[in-house]
Design a protein around this motif. Sequence first.
Motif, PDB file in Angstrom:
ATOM      1  N   LEU A   1     -20.827  12.402  41.631  1.00  0.00           N
ATOM      2  CA  LEU A   1     -19.643  12.318  40.621  1.00  0.00           C
ATOM      3  C   LEU A   1     -18.427  11.993  41.310  1.00  0.00           C
ATOM      4  N   PRO A   2     -17.972  12.867  42.076  1.00  0.00           N
ATOM      5  CA  PRO A   2     -16.522  12.716  42.685  1.00  0.00           C
ATOM      6  C   PRO A   2     -16.502  11.313  43.454  1.00  0.00           C
ATOM      7  N   LEU A   3     -17.494  10.727  44.095  1.00  0.00           N
ATOM      8  CA  LEU A   3     -17.495   9.318  44.399  1.00  0.00           C
ATOM      9  C   LEU A   3     -17.367   8.396  43.503  1.00  0.00           C
ATOM     10  N   ALA A   4     -18.063   8.480  42.384  1.00  0.00           N
ATOM     11  CA  ALA A   4     -18.040   7.590  41.278  1.00  0.00           C
ATOM     12  C   ALA A   4     -16.797   7.686  40.630  1.00  0.00           C
ATOM     13  N   ARG A   5     -16.194   8.838  40.471  1.00  0.00           N
ATOM     14  CA  ARG A   5     -14.911   8.797  39.925  1.00  0.00           C
ATOM     15  C   ARG A   5     -14.063   8.034  40.546  1.00  0.00           C
ATOM     16  N   ARG A   6     -14.177   8.288  42.087  1.00  0.00           N
ATOM     17  CA  ARG A   6     -13.216   7.665  43.045  1.00  0.00           C
ATOM     18  C   ARG A   6     -13.042   5.978  42.925  1.00  0.00           C
ATOM     19  N   ILE A   7     -14.490   5.568  42.824  1.00  0.00           N
ATOM     20  CA  ILE A   7     -14.634   4.152  42.718  1.00  0.00           C
ATOM     21  C   ILE A   7     -14.057   3.691  41.369  1.00  0.00           C
ATOM     22  N   LEU A   8     -14.475   4.097  40.498  1.00  0.00           N
ATOM     23  CA  LEU A   8     -13.934   3.840  39.130  1.00  0.00           C
ATOM     24  C   LEU A   8     -12.501   3.653  39.063  1.00  0.00           C
ATOM     25  N   ALA A   9     -11.926   4.880  39.543  1.00  0.00           N
ATOM     26  CA  ALA A   9     -10.220   4.940  39.644  1.00  0.00           C
ATOM     27  C   ALA A   9      -9.681   3.471  40.455  1.00  0.00           C
ATOM     28  N   ASP A  10     -10.530   3.544  41.654  1.00  0.00           N
ATOM     29  CA  ASP A  10      -9.920   2.366  42.508  1.00  0.00           C
ATOM     30  C   ASP A  10     -10.046   1.014  41.834  1.00  0.00           C
ATOM     31  N   ALA A  11     -11.219   0.598  40.987  1.00  0.00           N
ATOM     32  CA  ALA A  11     -11.376  -0.378  40.182  1.00  0.00           C
ATOM     33  C   ALA A  11     -10.185  -0.477  39.285  1.00  0.00           C
ATOM     34  N   ASP A  12      -9.659   0.698  38.401  1.00  0.00           N
ATOM     35  CA  ASP A  12      -8.804   0.641  37.513  1.00  0.00           C
ATOM     36  C   ASP A  12      -7.387   0.246  38.068  1.00  0.00           C
ATOM     37  N   THR A  13      -7.282   0.876  39.434  1.00  0.00           N
ATOM     38  CA  THR A  13      -5.768   0.644  40.211  1.00  0.00           C
ATOM     39  C   THR A  13      -6.142  -0.818  40.552  1.00  0.00           C
ATOM     40  N   ALA A  14      -6.966  -1.469  41.060  1.00  0.00           N
ATOM     41  CA  ALA A  14      -7.144  -2.838  41.516  1.00  0.00           C
ATOM     42  C   ALA A  14      -6.718  -3.646  40.236  1.00  0.00           C
ATOM     43  N   ARG A  15      -7.372  -3.502  39.148  1.00  0.00           N
ATOM     44  CA  ARG A  15      -7.222  -4.531  37.839  1.00  0.00           C
ATOM     45  C   ARG A  15      -5.665  -4.350  37.519  1.00  0.00           C
ATOM     46  N   LEU A  16      -5.213  -2.905  37.350  1.00  0.00           N
ATOM     47  CA  LEU A  16      -3.412  -2.910  37.023  1.00  0.00           C
ATOM     48  C   LEU A  16      -2.598  -3.695  38.237  1.00  0.00           C
ATOM     49  N   GLU A  17      -3.175  -3.593  39.502  1.00  0.00           N
ATOM     50  CA  GLU A  17      -2.409  -4.163  40.530  1.00  0.00           C
ATOM     51  C   GLU A  17      -2.287  -5.884  40.135  1.00  0.00           C
ATOM     52  N   VAL A  18      -3.486  -6.304  39.849  1.00  0.00           N
ATOM     53  CA  VAL A  18      -3.529  -8.002  39.623  1.00  0.00           C
ATOM     54  C   VAL A  18      -3.074  -8.193  38.247  1.00  0.00           C
ATOM     55  N   GLN A  19      -2.837  -7.307  37.405  1.00  0.00           N
ATOM     56  CA  GLN A  19      -2.395  -7.529  35.962  1.00  0.00           C
ATOM     57  C   GLN A  19      -0.758  -7.646  36.189  1.00  0.00           C
ATOM     58  N   GLU A  20      -0.383  -6.611  37.220  1.00  0.00           N
ATOM     59  CA  GLU A  20       1.212  -6.766  37.191  1.00  0.00           C
ATOM     60  C   GLU A  20       1.805  -7.794  38.156  1.00  0.00           C
ATOM     61  N   LEU A  21       0.954  -8.311  39.112  1.00  0.00           N
ATOM     62  CA  LEU A  21       1.069  -9.271  39.726  1.00  0.00           C
ATOM     63  C   LEU A  21       1.498 -10.688  38.654  1.00  0.00           C
ATOM     64  N   ALA A  22       0.239 -10.833  37.926  1.00  0.00           N
ATOM     65  CA  ALA A  22       0.389 -11.695  36.979  1.00  0.00           C
ATOM     66  C   ALA A  22       1.632 -11.788  35.903  1.00  0.00           C
ATOM     67  N   GLN A  23       1.752 -10.453  35.623  1.00  0.00           N
ATOM     68  CA  GLN A  23       3.212 -10.379  34.705  1.00  0.00           C
ATOM     69  C   GLN A  23       4.285 -10.844  35.644  1.00  0.00           C
TER      70      GLN A  23
END
Length: 292
Positions: free
Chosen positions: A65-87
Amino acid sequence: MQFQQLLYFVAVAETRHFSRAAERVHVAQPSLSQQIKSLERELGAELFSRARGNIALTDAGEALLPLARRILADADTARLEVQELAQLRRGRVRLGATPSVCTGLLPGVLRAFHTAHPGIELLIEESGSLDLVRELARGALDLALIALPLPPSAPALTTVELLTEDLVVVSSAELPPPAGGGPLTVSALRDEPMVMFRHGYDLRDLTVAACRAEGFEPVFTVEGGEMDAVLGFVRAGLGVAVVPAMVVDHGGPGLRATPLAGSPLRRTIALAHRTDVAPPRAARELKRVLLG
């Protein structure tokens, strides 16, 4: 192991219910159950115990569970970083500013910002502080450069002080200087006809308040104009006006600026945005440039 499987696993772990987990991730329950079983097969361990309809995590599930939550959170962070670069490549910023800031401060700042981010569209609204506060409140602006203090009725805004402007008395260079050319105080404006801004300009409220503090009501020959109109009326000799010094520097020929003696008038300009809404990435970058 697939990203979607981890998403489904966390949903079941947090709801302790397969149907509610399926609703949460917007998938049919049979598909969710199938993916969980596939994940268990890949890991070689059961993740949930399903005794008597109660769903509980097994030791393997507790470890994952904690590992899965961390992976999902890292994926969200990566998506936000890419979106912000696009903005920053193709965004827009809606910026409001008072006229003095538009003519004195913004041209150089916006040139530097546009050079660094040529794909970002800049929409500028020039108005008085009270109007800009209202535009921020209704979501029509991302940022605004306004005069402090905020009015009591202002919405919740986050402000950062940017600069302090000296106010001067501007008059026509073709006429004798006000008060005979001697030191000019606010009380000396008692005998000077004035050109006044429209309602909604903080400069109007500030000037009237300063005159009343000296025990008199200012006399207006013309009132109701914007900054350019007020300077034009002053240049034509219709009266004097109280304006920021930087406006006179950019106001063209035919104007004379006289500092106020005694207790000088000043106003503080701040960068503001709504507290309850985070500015978009492009606006945050412009804020960084302005504060720099």
